[in-house]
Design an enzyme around this catalytic site. Structure first.
Site, PDB file in Angstrom:
ATOM      1  N   GLY A   5      63.510  11.288   2.164  1.00  0.00           N
ATOM      2  CA  GLY A   5      63.353  10.184   0.710  1.00  0.00           C
ATOM      3  C   GLY A   5      62.096  10.513   0.143  1.00  0.00           C
ATOM      4  N   ALA A  33      66.140  -2.974   0.933  1.00  0.00           N
ATOM      5  CA  ALA A  33      67.142  -4.204   0.793  1.00  0.00           C
ATOM      6  C   ALA A  33      66.839  -4.447  -0.845  1.00  0.00           C
ATOM      7  CB  ALA A  33      66.251  -4.620   1.527  1.00  0.00           C
ATOM      8  N   THR A  65      54.050   2.331  -2.825  1.00  0.00           N
ATOM      9  CA  THR A  65      55.394   3.043  -2.899  1.00  0.00           C
ATOM     10  C   THR A  65      56.193   2.729  -3.836  1.00  0.00           C
ATOM     11  OG1 THR A  65      56.191   2.466  -0.763  1.00  0.00           O
ATOM     12  CG2 THR A  65      54.474   4.217  -1.094  1.00  0.00           C
ATOM     13  N   LEU A  66      57.417   3.469  -4.194  1.00  0.00           N
ATOM     14  CA  LEU A  66      58.208   1.756  -5.259  1.00  0.00           C
ATOM     15  C   LEU A  66      59.098   1.166  -4.380  1.00  0.00           C
ATOM     16  CD1 LEU A  66      59.301   2.868  -8.028  1.00  0.00           C
ATOM     17  CD2 LEU A  66      61.031   4.476  -6.709  1.00  0.00           C
ATOM     18  N   ALA A  67      59.321   1.745  -3.138  1.00  0.00           N
ATOM     19  CA  ALA A  67      60.120   0.834  -1.737  1.00  0.00           C
ATOM     20  C   ALA A  67      59.292  -0.434  -1.481  1.00  0.00           C
ATOM     21  CB  ALA A  67      60.414   1.517  -0.630  1.00  0.00           C
ATOM     22  N   SER A 112      55.346   8.798  -2.605  1.00  0.00           N
ATOM     23  CA  SER A 112      56.196   8.289  -1.084  1.00  0.00           C
ATOM     24  C   SER A 112      55.453   9.522   0.015  1.00  0.00           C
ATOM     25  CB  SER A 112      58.102   9.216  -1.367  1.00  0.00           C
ATOM     26  OG  SER A 112      58.269   8.830  -2.854  1.00  0.00           O
ATOM     27  N   LYS A 154      63.929  -2.787  10.465  1.00  0.00           N
ATOM     28  CA  LYS A 154      62.954  -2.016  11.425  1.00  0.00           C
ATOM     29  C   LYS A 154      63.171  -1.651  12.707  1.00  0.00           C
ATOM     30  CE  LYS A 154      61.324   0.275   7.813  1.00  0.00           C
ATOM     31  NZ  LYS A 154      62.073   1.221   7.317  1.00  0.00           N
ATOM     32  N   TYR A 179      59.328 -10.477   4.121  1.00  0.00           N
ATOM     33  CA  TYR A 179      59.715  -8.638   4.214  1.00  0.00           C
ATOM     34  C   TYR A 179      60.996  -8.693   5.034  1.00  0.00           C
ATOM     35  CZ  TYR A 179      59.190  -4.223   5.780  1.00  0.00           C
ATOM     36  OH  TYR A 179      59.400  -2.845   6.313  1.00  0.00           O
ATOM     37  N   ASP A 200      72.930  10.630  -0.652  1.00  0.00           N
ATOM     38  CA  ASP A 200      73.021   9.685  -0.184  1.00  0.00           C
ATOM     39  C   ASP A 200      73.518   9.134   0.905  1.00  0.00           C
ATOM     40  OD1 ASP A 200      73.548   6.783  -0.326  1.00  0.00           O
ATOM     41  OD2 ASP A 200      74.684   6.926  -2.176  1.00  0.00           O
ATOM     42  N   VAL A 201      73.019   8.282   1.287  1.00  0.00           N
ATOM     43  CA  VAL A 201      72.508   8.522   3.206  1.00  0.00           C
ATOM     44  C   VAL A 201      73.766   7.905   3.595  1.00  0.00           C
ATOM     45  CG1 VAL A 201      70.983   9.771   3.843  1.00  0.00           C
ATOM     46  CG2 VAL A 201      70.427   7.000   3.899  1.00  0.00           C
TER      47      VAL A 201
HETATM   48  P1  NAD Z   1      59.435   4.982  -1.474  1.00  0.00           P
HETATM   49  O1  NAD Z   1      59.913   4.064  -2.394  1.00  0.00           O
HETATM   50  O2  NAD Z   1      58.884   6.611  -1.635  1.00  0.00           O
HETATM   51  O3  NAD Z   1      61.119   6.169  -0.570  1.00  0.00           O
HETATM   52  C1  NAD Z   1      62.152   5.107  -0.187  1.00  0.00           C
HETATM   53  C2  NAD Z   1      62.824   5.934   0.009  1.00  0.00           C
HETATM   54  O4  NAD Z   1      64.321   6.149   0.369  1.00  0.00           O
HETATM   55  C3  NAD Z   1      63.090   7.051  -1.829  1.00  0.00           C
HETATM   56  O5  NAD Z   1      63.049   8.021  -2.056  1.00  0.00           O
HETATM   57  C4  NAD Z   1      64.530   6.520  -1.888  1.00  0.00           C
HETATM   58  O6  NAD Z   1      65.350   6.947  -2.332  1.00  0.00           O
HETATM   59  C5  NAD Z   1      65.648   6.521  -0.940  1.00  0.00           C
HETATM   60  N1  NAD Z   1      67.123   5.690  -0.207  1.00  0.00           N
HETATM   61  C6  NAD Z   1      67.027   4.894  -0.638  1.00  0.00           C
HETATM   62  N2  NAD Z   1      68.575   4.803  -0.896  1.00  0.00           N
HETATM   63  C7  NAD Z   1      69.267   5.340  -0.574  1.00  0.00           C
HETATM   64  C8  NAD Z   1      70.381   5.970   0.117  1.00  0.00           C
HETATM   65  N3  NAD Z   1      71.485   5.891  -0.042  1.00  0.00           N
HETATM   66  N4  NAD Z   1      70.070   7.484   0.081  1.00  0.00           N
HETATM   67  C9  NAD Z   1      69.073   8.082   0.304  1.00  0.00           C
HETATM   68  N5  NAD Z   1      67.634   7.819  -0.023  1.00  0.00           N
HETATM   69  C10 NAD Z   1      67.650   6.859   0.041  1.00  0.00           C
HETATM   70  O7  NAD Z   1      58.781   4.279  -0.788  1.00  0.00           O
HETATM   71  P2  NAD Z   1      58.311   4.402   0.366  1.00  0.00           P
HETATM   72  O8  NAD Z   1      57.159   3.623   0.971  1.00  0.00           O
HETATM   73  O9  NAD Z   1      57.523   5.900   1.143  1.00  0.00           O
HETATM   74  O10 NAD Z   1      59.589   4.635   1.849  1.00  0.00           O
HETATM   75  C11 NAD Z   1      59.746   5.632   3.034  1.00  0.00           C
HETATM   76  C12 NAD Z   1      59.699   4.571   4.226  1.00  0.00           C
HETATM   77  O11 NAD Z   1      58.807   4.475   4.941  1.00  0.00           O
HETATM   78  C13 NAD Z   1      60.983   3.725   4.425  1.00  0.00           C
HETATM   79  O12 NAD Z   1      61.118   3.421   5.396  1.00  0.00           O
HETATM   80  C14 NAD Z   1      60.048   2.520   4.468  1.00  0.00           C
HETATM   81  O13 NAD Z   1      60.227   1.316   4.918  1.00  0.00           O
HETATM   82  C15 NAD Z   1      58.743   2.807   5.239  1.00  0.00           C
HETATM   83  N6  NAD Z   1      57.686   2.076   4.877  1.00  0.00           N
HETATM   84  C16 NAD Z   1      56.835   2.416   3.618  1.00  0.00           C
HETATM   85  C17 NAD Z   1      55.399   1.181   4.067  1.00  0.00           C
HETATM   86  C18 NAD Z   1      54.473   1.174   2.715  1.00  0.00           C
HETATM   87  O14 NAD Z   1      54.177   0.378   2.814  1.00  0.00           O
HETATM   88  N7  NAD Z   1      55.511   2.039   1.488  1.00  0.00           N
HETATM   89  C19 NAD Z   1      55.480   1.170   5.190  1.00  0.00           C
HETATM   90  C20 NAD Z   1      54.980   1.178   7.001  1.00  0.00           C
HETATM   91  C21 NAD Z   1      57.100   2.166   6.422  1.00  0.00           C
END
Ligand code: NAD
Length: 261
Positions: free
Chosen positions: A13, A95, A193-195, A19, A162, A155, A64-65
């Site tokens: 990820g 999503a 982050t991007l997500a 990230s 989640k 969300y 790609d998961v």
């Molecule tokens: P991020 O965008 O840096 O990471 C999300 C990752 O998911 C990316 O690297 C993306 O390439 C990967 N991804 C998406 N589709 C994929 C696929 N088909 N195959 C493989 N990888 C795939 O954002 P982040 O915030 O670092 O997210 C990481 C985790 O943390 C996620 O589960 C997110 O829900 C969770 N999270 C984020 C926050 C926040 O506020 N940023 C808070 C709590 C939890």
């Protein structure tokens, strides 16, 4: 001596330097782990490779998961390269943007399936693929958010995903317990982050979070990385199936503190 000396970790990820996976990768490197990194898609390769290089990581693999064959392929490569593995980090969520705004009842069937597949099922699939490679004393960690148990407007389907991810974490903890592998989730507060950028109204939520959390601070990827070190190391040897909050205490609050207004 680092807390993860002698351990091999695969981190799924990593998209860029913001990230959560990068916070984890850096903390693991600091603590002496051998780190392997996985990313999704050719476009990210350009960003991920220099980051990996900067921590001396030369196992950088695309996966790609949503594709079983990709998961099988990376497990085979990891087996060939490392033999056994100690730590799996699942830091993946997705999503469609359209699902992350407005009423939850507008969630499409397709959007629901997609969010569940990428954000939840992939953890189960990775656990199955890597289970035969895991050393006793190993750990798997998923990344979750409090929108699983409390309503976070916009969300939406990710909150439901989640909840399923946290439940999957508990089921996997039961499955893998007998082989000495622990499975936990880290519930992080909002991080830019991007997500996160895909969630409508994230900016305002980020600001409100800091005001309401008892520590009055936002969470960083370094905070999550340090928590992941704890949950992957022998310091947490008897902890499994838990949701570990790294959220400056936000989740304990019922209502905002207006006494100082
Ligand atoms: P991020 O965008 O840096 O990471 C999300 C990752 O998911 C990316 O690297 C993306 O390439 C990967 N991804 C998406 N589709 C994929 C696929 N088909 N195959 C493989 N990888 C795939 O954002 P982040 O915030 O670092 O997210 C990481 C985790 O943390 C996620 O589960 C997110 O829900 C969770 N999270 C984020 C926050 C926040 O506020 N940023 C808070 C709590 C939890």
């Amino acid at each position: 001596m680092g807390l993860l000396e002698g351990k091999t970790a695969l981190i799924f990820g990593l998209a860029n330097k913001n990230s959560i996976a990068w916070g984890v990768a850096q903390a693991f490197h600091r603590e002496g782990a051998t780190v392997g990194i996985s990313y999704a898609g050719e476009i990210l390769k350009r960003r991920v490779e220099p980051l990996a290089e900067s921590i001396g990581c030369d196992f950088v693999e695309e996966c790609d998961v949503s594709k079983d064959e990709d998961i099988e392929a990376i497990a085979a490569k990891a087996a060939e390269r490392f033999g056994k593995v100690d730590i799996i980090i699942h830091s993946i969520g997705f999503a469609n943007r359209d699902e992350l705004k407005g009423p939850f009842y507008n969630t499409s069937r397709e959007g629901f399936h997609l969010a569940m597949d990428i954000s939840v099922y992939s953890f189960v699939a990775l656990a199955r693929a890597f289970q035969p490679l895991m050393n006793p004393g190993g750990a798997m960690i998923s990344m979750t958010y409090h929108g699983s148990v409390k309503v976070t407007p916009n969300y939406n389907v990710m909150g439901v995903a989640k909840a399923a991810l946290e439940s999957s974490t508990r089921y996997l903890a039961h499955d893998l317990g007998p082989q000495g592998v622990r499975v936990n989730a880290i519930s992080a507060g909002p991080i830019r982050t991007l997500a996160a950028a895909g969630v409508s109204g994230f900016k305002a939520m980020y600001k409100a979070f800091e005001e309401m959390a008892p520590l009055h601070e936002n969470v960083t990827i370094e905070d999550v990385g340090n928590a992941a070190v704890f949950l992957s190391s022998n310091l947490s040897a008897r902890t499994t199936g838990e949701v570990f909050y790294v959220d400056a205490g936000y989740n304990i609050m019922g209502v905002p503190d207006t006494s100082k207004d």
